[in-house]
Design an enzyme around this catalytic site. Structure first.
Site, PDB file in Angstrom:
ATOM      1  N   LYS A  36       0.859  -1.193   0.000  1.00 46.66           N
ATOM      2  CA  LYS A  36       0.000   0.000   0.000  1.00 46.66           C
ATOM      3  C   LYS A  36       0.891   1.237   0.000  1.00 46.66           C
ATOM      4  CE  LYS A  36      -4.085   1.532  -0.483  1.00 46.66           C
ATOM      5  NZ  LYS A  36      -4.845   1.159  -1.676  1.00 46.66           N
ATOM      6  N   SER A  39      -8.404  -0.366  -5.463  1.00 51.62           N
ATOM      7  CA  SER A  39      -8.680  -0.022  -4.074  1.00 51.62           C
ATOM      8  C   SER A  39     -10.177   0.208  -3.895  1.00 51.62           C
ATOM      9  CB  SER A  39      -7.843   1.196  -3.658  1.00 51.62           C
ATOM     10  OG  SER A  39      -7.563   1.147  -2.287  1.00 51.62           O
TER      11      SER A  39
END
Length: 588
Positions: free
Chosen positions: A195, A387
């Protein structure tokens, strides 16, 4: 009194500017209407013509009315926009249009992502199946321009022109050192090894994990591009890679020698050859109609049900959102309406989003799940569906992605700036406060760092959101949470990689998704209707917000800087816990 006159003068000046702009717009609209009187859309296309395609304009997911476009308002007269939906439908219409004998492709700068460009290229391939010709000509082919031009029967280049072919690259801008100089500390809590959306604020270079994932999806995308070009130019993929690695095309002659182009021509020679091919008189203009102006014939009304295509493009934000964002409240309401509309037999959710608010993503995902219980809902992914963009897609009946779509990025982060160094040390600004409890000022004091206890609270919340995200994906994709977690950790995949791992069902564009939705709804006769509904230009102007007007005006002249401004604005408005694609990825 002086202030009173200052504000009065400012108000009068503002009103005057608005009146002038509105008057110019009104004159332009009237002029446009007068010019159209006595001429039909049918007569705009010559009987023996080529469709002229450039792709050097702004290409959003779908066309929307811009009342400033094409008007002779000083500084704002050259704005051109055509949605991907209209580009694809117009090329498809030209395939069956007897007036159109072929396509004259004149690409140079192509302002669209790779997944969208793949759809345009596929549409041109489909056009060729009609037996009509496609020829390409340019004085300068960028890599994106050549990728789409390589579909042509013949590719020509200017004698002094250039053809760029050197492989793909992607870069990330890092801000840590600049933030350090300003005295700004970005406090980060996240879940996911990959991430990396927060890396530009914490590092001055890519982490090993981020470099690994970027190299992986860039190579996956590159292999697909080489395969496509190899198929239409009859050049082996290994040869294409060799040419790129050694930068062997440095002139127009090199392009012809390496069989990337079929010949060298000046523009007048190109036009002369097209006139001869069409049987047009040499002294007359080339019979052509621009893709921007081409109007497909109205199709007959279908007696069957509707398939709704709901376009979700932009950042996912809380509340209503703007026209170029996906507001959680607005899109959940749209899905409820479509679910309750008996005319709508199936829904295609067209997602082109890097993600955003975790809360808004969950609100929309809930409506997707409820819609699935009532009627088929299929997801079609564009350039990005990552996402939060993947979050809202995961619970659909099935997911279609382009081979180059960037997707996955199943991870969560929170970003809390500490402005103590900037405010206290650089600007001499100090903030003092009183509170009734230990956590009354949690996330409310920009001039101090988080305490260890506060950071632990936020970390727990981020992990809770990640667990929910993983659970939704596991439920939608029929996987275990452990399997989703192994594919998650914030890692970004291309569509082809995501399909191999079960995150995507099929590779294909919007049309394939529509056909799948029709099949699930058992429809052989149907009408495709786009949502949210698009207002006519005049209503759009009257109801336009300040942000929308600024966006219209920004499209002209400053468009090349728009992406950078939008990135900064995204950082500013990214409050709360985020499910967002790592930074903005621009493939060159």
């Amino acid at each position: 009194m002086r202030s009173f006159f200052k504000y009065v003068l400012a108000t009068i000046t503002g009103i005057g500017i608005v009146v002038v702009i509105l008057f110019a717009i009104l004159v332009g609209m009237i002029t446009s209407a007068i010019n159209q009187v006595g001429s039909s859309k049918e007569s705009a296309v010559p009987s023996n013509a080529v469709l002229y395609v450039t792709l050097d304009y702004n290409i959003p997911e779908r066309s929307s009315p811009n009342p400033l476009e094409g008007l002779n308002v000083p500084g704002y007269g050259e704005m051109k926009t055509l949605g991907l939906n209209d580009i694809l439908s117009r090329i498809a219409a030209a395939k069956a249009d007897s007036r159109i004998k072929g396509i004259y492709l004149n690409p140079r700068q192509v302002n669209v992502g790779m997944a969208s460009l793949k759809q345009i290229r596929d549409a041109l391939l489909d056009f060729k199946e009609s037996g009509k010709f496609v020829v390409a000509y340019s004085d300068m082919y960028t890599q994106k321009a050549y990728y789409v031009a390589s579909v042509a029967d013949s590719v020509f280049i200017h004698p002094e022109g250039a053809l760029e072919f050197k492989g793909l690259s992607a870069s990330v801008t890092f801000l840590k050192e600049a933030l350090d100089k300003l005295g700004v500390e970005m406090q980060v809590v996240k879940v996911g090894t990959y991430k990396s959306a927060v890396e530009p604020f914490l590092l001055n270079e890519m982490s090993p994990a981020n470099r690994e994932q970027m190299s992986s999806y860039l190579e996956s995308m590159y292999e697909g591009i080489l395969s496509d070009i190899a198929g239409t130019r009859n050049i082996a993929s290994d040869t294409l890679r060799y040419v790129a690695d050694n930068y062997l095309i440095r002139s127009a002659e090199d392009a012809v020698h390496r069989k990337f182009a079929d010949g060298i021509r000046y523009k007048d020679e190109m036009l002369t050859s097209l006139r001869k091919r069409l049987g047009a008189e040499e002294r007359r203009e080339l019979p052509a109609v621009s893709l921007l102006d081409y109007t497909e014939a109205n199709s007959a009304e279908s007696s069957g049900g509707r398939i709704a295509v709901l376009y979700a493009a932009g950042d996912i934000v809380d509340g209503e959102g703007a026209e170029n964002t996906i507001g959680g409240d607005r899109f959940s309401r749209e899905l409820r309406r479509l679910r309750r509309d008996d005319r709508v037999k199936a829904v295609v959710l067209r997602v082109n989003s890097p993600g955003g608010s975790a809360l808004a993503s969950d609100i929309i995902a809930r409506e997707v799940e409820l819609t699935k219980k009532v009627k088929p809902i299929v997801v079609s992914m564009g350039d990005y569906a990552a996402s939060g963009g993947y979050y809202i897609a995961a619970l659909a009946d099935s997911i279609f992605a382009e081979r180059e779509t960037l997707t996955g990025s199943i991870g969560v982060f929170g970003l809390i700036p500490n402005l103590q160094g900037l405010l206290n040390n650089k600007l001499g600004i100090h903030i003092d406060e009183v509170k009734t409890g230990r956590f009354s000022d949690l996330l409310g004091s920009p001039d101090r760092p988080l305490t260890a206890e506060e950071r632990a609270i936020i970390q727990m919340e981020v992990e809770r959101v990640y667990k929910t995200f993983v659970g939704k994906v596991a439920k939608g994709r029929g996987m275990t949470a452990a399997r989703v977690d192994s594919l998650g950790q914030g890692r970004v995949w291309t569509g082809s990689q995501a399909q191999a791992y079960g995150l995507v069902d099929e590779i294909g564009g919007l049309q394939r998704a529509i056909q799948s939705a029709a099949s699930k709804a058992k429809l052989s006769n149907y009408k495709v209707v786009s949502y949210p509904s698009v207002k006519d230009p005049f209503s759009s102007l009257l109801g336009a917000s300040k942000e929308k007007i600024k966006m219209w005006m920004f499209d002209d002249g400053l468009a090349e800087y728009r992406s950078y401004i939008e990135q900064l604005r995204t950082v500013v408005r990214s409050s709360g816990i985020q499910t967002r694609l790592p930074y903005t990825v621009e493939i060159r």
